[in-house]
Design an enzyme around this catalytic site. Structure first.
Site, PDB file in Angstrom:
ATOM      1  N   HIS A   5      -9.266  16.101 -13.295  1.00 44.08           N
ATOM      2  CA  HIS A   5     -10.220  16.384 -11.969  1.00 44.08           C
ATOM      3  C   HIS A   5     -11.206  17.193 -12.421  1.00 44.08           C
ATOM      4  CE1 HIS A   5      -7.420  19.797 -12.943  1.00 44.08           C
ATOM      5  NE2 HIS A   5      -8.020  20.386 -12.467  1.00 44.08           N
TER       6      HIS A   5
ATOM      7  N   HIS B  48     -13.458  29.846 -15.984  1.00 41.02           N
ATOM      8  CA  HIS B  48     -13.667  29.173 -14.459  1.00 41.02           C
ATOM      9  C   HIS B  48     -14.689  30.431 -13.765  1.00 41.02           C
ATOM     10  CE1 HIS B  48     -10.162  27.218 -15.167  1.00 41.02           C
ATOM     11  NE2 HIS B  48     -10.515  26.510 -13.910  1.00 41.02           N
TER      12      HIS B  48
ATOM     13  N   HIS C 130     -14.231  26.820  -6.021  1.00 42.15           N
ATOM     14  CA  HIS C 130     -12.930  27.024  -6.286  1.00 42.15           C
ATOM     15  C   HIS C 130     -12.274  28.422  -6.796  1.00 42.15           C
ATOM     16  CE1 HIS C 130      -9.010  26.111  -7.964  1.00 42.15           C
ATOM     17  NE2 HIS C 130      -9.354  25.986  -9.499  1.00 42.15           N
TER      18      HIS C 130
ATOM     19  N   TRP D 119       0.731  -1.304   0.108  1.00 46.75           N
ATOM     20  CA  TRP D 119       0.018   0.048   0.099  1.00 46.75           C
ATOM     21  C   TRP D 119       0.842   1.295  -0.043  1.00 46.75           C
ATOM     22  CZ3 TRP D 119      -2.793   0.525   5.344  1.00 46.75           C
ATOM     23  CH2 TRP D 119      -1.972   0.061   6.502  1.00 46.75           C
ATOM     24  N   ASN D 120       0.280   2.322  -0.355  1.00 47.81           N
ATOM     25  CA  ASN D 120       1.090   3.679  -0.577  1.00 47.81           C
ATOM     26  C   ASN D 120       0.266   4.821   0.453  1.00 47.81           C
ATOM     27  OD1 ASN D 120       2.859   2.695  -2.852  1.00 47.81           O
ATOM     28  ND2 ASN D 120       0.641   2.487  -3.681  1.00 47.81           N
TER      29      ASN D 120
ATOM     30  N   ASP E  71     -13.679  20.489 -10.990  1.00 46.72           N
ATOM     31  CA  ASP E  71     -13.655  21.984 -10.237  1.00 46.72           C
ATOM     32  C   ASP E  71     -14.877  22.043  -9.642  1.00 46.72           C
ATOM     33  OD1 ASP E  71     -11.366  23.952 -12.223  1.00 46.72           O
ATOM     34  OD2 ASP E  71     -10.980  22.100 -11.055  1.00 46.72           O
TER      35      ASP E  71
ATOM     36  N   HIS F 246      -6.216  19.698  -7.487  1.00 50.25           N
ATOM     37  CA  HIS F 246      -6.652  19.812  -9.049  1.00 50.25           C
ATOM     38  C   HIS F 246      -5.428  19.196  -9.840  1.00 50.25           C
ATOM     39  CE1 HIS F 246      -9.908  22.813  -8.400  1.00 50.25           C
ATOM     40  NE2 HIS F 246      -9.301  22.882  -7.194  1.00 50.25           N
TER      41      HIS F 246
END
Lengths: 414, 389, 274
Positions: free
Chosen positions: C82, C217, C88, C70-71, C84, C78
């Site tokens: 991804h 945006h 944001h 596992w990590n 938004d 973002h």
């Protein structure tokens, strides 16, 4: 006989790679006083503050007046070679592999006798010599008698070459070759005769001034390397780690905020990620492989250079989190030095003052040009030092720190 | 410097003992010292309990000193000393024991020097021989004492015009003496040619300038003359003894030793001069030191050693009987026992108990000791004059 | 036409599941693999930086943990493919239900239209999608329906070289996007749900110089709508007829998150002319 270093022959692959051996490295605590000066290439011996007598070998009380006030003082090293020998047989593997070995008995002008390694270019006894402090392959301070005049490079005496990490004919990894210092290091290392420079870089979409020209340099190979990415570091080490002779870790992330100057920890974390953990990743990935090649012929793995900052010694509050990350990096570098000593690989730490780059724009001169930093790095590799404080600011802060670290803390915190 | 010390009147040395030398052994130093003690009590015809003083010299007894040996060997002494002075240990042990016997602090003192030699003993002992050696000599080539003595030899040769042939003559003569001595590890004669052409060890020192480390022990008893007579033991008398440590410390290079400071006292106290000495046992770790002893003990002037060598012969029947059983250079150096080897041989010659060749009409013997290259010079020197009874 | 009441919900869902099994409806993964090599957004150096995606192994069947791998991950919201959220942008900061944990979940499954600008983008890295271009598109494919994703296909995701993908020169980044007027049009006259691109931003690379700066945006989030970035495989989608499943991670006050964007594509529509 001295000879300029020649290109080593290609390795015969059916022969076992030599394992590193070390010169004897036991020293009493008081004798370790020599290494403070030797780390910077200076010969310091004890001088009695009461009667002025210089002492050697290092001791706990003045040989003349029994005073305990013995201060490590810079010496000229001038003296007379009164006797010499050529050792043909040694009890330790390191010297057994290297005999015959020239040794001298020298009488310094200060009136002490000492045994030293004897440069091949010194005339026979009796003759005038200059004694210098150097670091042997075990990282311990040793004395070397050199010719009194002239500019003979230590590395050109085949016996003494081991005390240096000369980049001639060696393969060098520069971890961030894109920054102004990184670019200067690539050029200077090539001029110093390196066989190959791997120019590490990341974020390929960023092309700062001077960078495209680096790719055009001879004997230079661009390699992807992001010290904040464990996979990137490990993959590069897997690909070429077994050929790297010298690592020059120039990767750094530098922002110029005081403690309250930037809300949140993200900037500080970015500085730690590159400056401290980047070094940790590189150490884990490249360290063990280099250890195995510590005695791999004339172009062996030999040195690891870390570009730190004088701010690592004492926090510079105007660049508070950067200083903290460099202090952390220094601690990791010291641990790396302890690990690599076993294989005779030298870890050299460079502590420049402010470098004349975009992030230090608002600091008044003196500032260090990237090319000056690069020259200091290459000079350190050609010499026999492990702590380098290049430039006026670095020298000034070091002197203040050594004299009274608390006073420096107040001076920096004004 | 005193012109004479208190007399050593009434002090006898007897029962010269050698435990045969071995090049390498798996045994410890305690074994060799125990064999010596056994031979001492058997040779003296006494019980072990009559030994009430013990003086020990050894490089390889750690972690024990003389203290551990008392319990190890079942001795209850009222006088005990441990002398860590290498090749000067024999002379110094004799001086200590003599005063103890004179003062009545002990009646019969066993002086024993013994060492073992494992395959890695020499490297281990030289690596941590002293603080200054560890810090300022061993890191430079790890050549051991060869390095320091190479410096001294080269310096002496340059300053006084000594040649390799001069040193070689001493070594060849010692080997001739050793051929008669049953405990010598070297059994073949040595020619000057072989000496000169032997492989270099640390220029200008060659193979036959260097002793061969081995295991073994040398020992003798010190008691009053009365006691020696009552036990019916052949013995020699101690007539004088000197010691000096770190002499001439401002000399840049060691080309004279402490004997030069105290030799007048040595001869004054003994009531004899150099011309009265019938045999000389010098400490021979390297030929150059032998020459220094000949000069500093008054057999010739400083720097006249080479000339002295060229004018004399050093075999047992030569013009200057010297290292008559062969010395360490031909017998071997059993660690600290090398400093007692000469004393034991001198006692044998003076009491007619020689194992090898005999010096005719030996009345007075001079034994010299030297040791402890702490850094760049040997610090300990000593000498004693014994007389036949 | 007679009015048919819709089938009961459970039958529709059963048919849908069958359609997935038979391939009548295909799932196309529009998501880039989240890894350290994928380019991350670059802010001017003196500003706060979004973290690139990084993985640090905790253990890999080794002494750090013998039976498992596992990590630990670190990344900015973002990063990679991804989502938004309206919060944001400054224009959306006061709107209700504007963060990833409060957006109505119904908005996470919605139809999508794909506007193909790939030829134009390949000829001009600064290509801007205009109102006229969309109107021309609509003459062929019909009016853009309300509450749908508008996806700008540029084939930019096929640039595997990170430097070419970012496409910086001394004057900044050069990647295609919508012009300010287009965004206003899509919101005011088409009532779209959100805008999606294959590039690193919903806005064009040079959008800092537009008025207003970063219009996609600014307007989208100001209207409580959403953005999708770093999409891939838009060339496998028909111009109309697919739906997206695009739920961001439910992050407390999240401004966005990496996510899995899946397109549901009726297979009879695949291969329709762009």
């Amino acid at each position: 006989m001295s000879e300029t270093i020649k290109r080593p022959k290609r390795k015969n692959p059916i022969l076992r790679t030599r394992s590193p051996t070390l010169p004897p490295d036991r020293r009493s605590r008081i004798a370790l006083g020599l290494v403070r000066g030797a780390a910077q290439g200076k010969l310091e011996l004890q001088r009695c503050a009461d009667c002025g007598t210089v002492q050697y070998p290092p001791r706990e009380a003045c040989v003349r007046c029994l005073s305990a006030e013995l201060e490590w003082t810079l010496m000229s090293g001038r003296g007379e070679l009164v006797s010499e020998t050529m050792l043909r047989h040694s009890q330790e593997l390191f010297f057994r592999e290297r005999v015959p070995w020239r040794l001298g008995l020298i009488r310094l002008t200060e009136g002490v006798s000492l045994v030293a390694h004897l440069d091949a270019r010194c005339g026979p006894a009796p003759s005038t010599v200059k004694v210098e402090a150097a670091l042997d392959r075990a990282g311990q301070a040793v004395l070397v008698a050199r010719p009194d005049a002239g500019d003979a490079a230590l590395a050109d005496d085949p016996k003494l070459r081991d005390m240096t990490s000369d980049p001639r004919f060696r393969k060098v990894l520069v971890t961030d070759a894109k920054s102004p210092v990184g670019q200067a290091v690539v050029r200077t290392v090539l001029e110093a005769g390196a066989d190959l420079v791997w120019a590490g870089h990341c974020e390929p979409w960023k092309k700062p001034p001077g960078w495209p020209a680096i790719a055009e340099l001879p004997k230079t190979m661009l390699v992807p390397l992001d010290v904040t990415d464990t996979r990137s570091v490990n993959e590069l080490a897997a690909e070429l780690g077994f050929k790297v002779d010298i690592v020059i870790n120039t990767a750094e992330h530098h922002r110029t905020f005081g403690l309250f100057g930037r809300a949140g920890v993200e900037t500080a974390k970015a500085e730690m990620e590159t400056n401290c953990f980047g070094l940790l990743r590189l150490a884990q990935a490249f360290g063990p492989i280099m250890q195995a090649r510590g005695a791999d012929g004339d172009a062996s793995a030999v040195a690891w250079v870390n570009l730190l900052s004088i701010y690592a010694l004492s926090n510079f509050p105007q660049h508070a989190t950067y200083s903290a990350s460099m202090a952390a990096a220094l601690s990791v570098a010291q641990a790396l030095r302890a690990e690599m000593r076993v294989a005779g690989i030298r870890v050299v730490n460079i502590f420049p003052g402010p470098i004349d780059d975009e992030w230090n724009q608002l600091l008044l001169p003196p500032k260090l040009a990237p090319s000056a930093v690069a020259r200091a790095i290459v000079a350190a590799l050609k010499g026999s030092v492990e702590d380098v404080y290049p430039g006026d600011i670095a020298q000034d802060w070091l002197a203040r720190f050594r004299d009274n670290p608390k006073a420096l803390e107040r001076e920096l915190g004004r | 410097m005193a012109s004479r010390t208190a007399s050593y009147e009434g002090v006898a040395v007897a029962v010269p003992v050698t435990v045969p030398y071995e090049r390498f052994t798996i045994r410890g130093a305690h074994w060799f010292i125990a064999r010596a003690l056994k031979q001492l009590v058997e040779g003296a015809g006494i019980s072990k309990d009559e030994i009430d003083g013990l003086c020990v010299a050894s490089f390889t007894l750690a972690p024990d000193s003389a203290v551990g040996l008392t319990q190890h060997l079942g001795l209850s002494t009222r006088w005990l000393d441990h002398v860590p002075m290498g090749g000067a240990s024999g002379i110094v042990s004799l001086r200590r024991a003599a005063r103890a016997v004179q003062a009545g602090d002990a009646e019969i003192v066993a002086c024993i020097a013994g060492d073992t030699n494992h395959v890695d003993s020499f490297r281990l002992s030289t690596a941590t021989f002293s603080m200054f050696a560890q810090d300022a000599v061993y890191p430079y080539g790890a050549g051991g004492p060869n390095t320091s003595f190479a410096f001294l030899t080269a310096y002496y040769m340059r300053k006084y015009g000594a040649t390799s042939q001069d040193f070689g003559r001493l070594c060849v003569a010692q080997r001739a003496n050793a051929l008669h001595f049953p405990h010598a590890l070297f059994k073949k004669p040595l020619t000057l040619d072989e000496y000169l052409n032997a492989r270099l060890v640390a220029d200008p020192l060659r193979l036959f300038d260097c002793v061969m480390p081995c295991a073994g022990a040398e020992a003798f008893l010190v008691m009053s003359e009365d006691r020696a007579k009552r036990l019916g033991l052949p013995h020699a008398r101690l007539t004088s003894a000197i010691e000096r440590h770190n002499a001439f410390r401002d000399d840049p290079v060691q080309d004279r030793g402490g004997w030069a400071m105290d030799r007048d006292c040595l001869y004054e106290t003994a009531g004899v001069g150099p011309a009265d000495i019938d045999l000389v046992e010098v400490y021979d770790d390297y030929p150059v030191i032998c020459v220094l002893q000949l000069e500093d003990l008054g057999f010739c002037g400083k720097g006249e050693g080479p000339d002295f060598i060229r004018r004399h012969s050093f075999e047992v029947n030569g013009s200057f009987p010297y290292n008559t059983s062969g010395g360490q250079l031909s017998i071997g150096q059993a660690g600290a026992a090398g400093g007692t080897l000469g004393l034991v041989e001198a006692i044998r010659q003076l009491t007619g108990q020689t194992l090898g060749a005999k010096v005719e009409k030996a009345r007075h013997a001079l034994v010299s000791g030297f040791g402890m290259i702490n850094f760049d010079r040997g610090l300990c020197t000593g000498a004693a004059i014994l007389a036949a009874t | 036409m007679t009015y048919q009441s819709p089938a009961p919900g459970h039958e529709i869902l059963a048919s849908f599941t069958t359609a997935l099994a038979t391939g009548a409806i295909r799932i196309v993964d529009l998501t880039q693999t989240l890894g350290p090599d994928f380019p991350s957004i670059v802010m001017p150096p003196e500003m706060g930086q979004s973290r690139a995606f990084r993985m640090e192994e905790i253990s890999r069947y080794d002494e750090r943990g013998g039976a498992w791998y596992w990590n630990n991950l670190s990344f900015g919201e973002h990063t990679g493919t991804h989502f938004d959220a309206p919060i944001h942008w400054v224009s959306g900061r006061d709107l209700p239900n504007s963060s990833t944990d409060t957006i109505p979940v119904a908005d996470f499954i919605a139809p999508a239209v794909v506007i193909d600008c790939s030829k134009q983008s390949s000829a001009d890295a600064d290509f801007l999608l205009t109102r006229d271009f969309i109107k021309t598109w609509e003459t062929v494919h019909g009016t853009i329906p309300p509450r749908c994703w508008v996806l700008m296909r540029t084939d930019w995701s096929k640039k595997s070289d990170p430097a070419a993908y970012q496409n910086f020169d001394e004057t900044g980044q050069h990647t295609p996007g919508p012009d300010p007027d287009t965004v206003r049009f899509l919101l005011n006259e088409r009532d779209v749900l959100g805008f999606g691109t294959e590039t690193i931003g919903t806005d064009a690379g040079q959008a800092a110089h537009f008025l207003p700066p970063y219009p996609c945006h600014y307007y989208m989030h100001g209207a409580g709508r959403y953005g999708l970035q770093c999409l891939t495989k838009l060339d496998l989608l028909p111009p109309t007829g697919s739906s997206l499943i695009a739920p961001p991670l439910k992050i407390l006050q999240g401004s966005g998150s990496p996510l899995r964007v899946l397109a549901l594509v009726p297979s009879n529509l695949v291969g329709a002319a762009p």
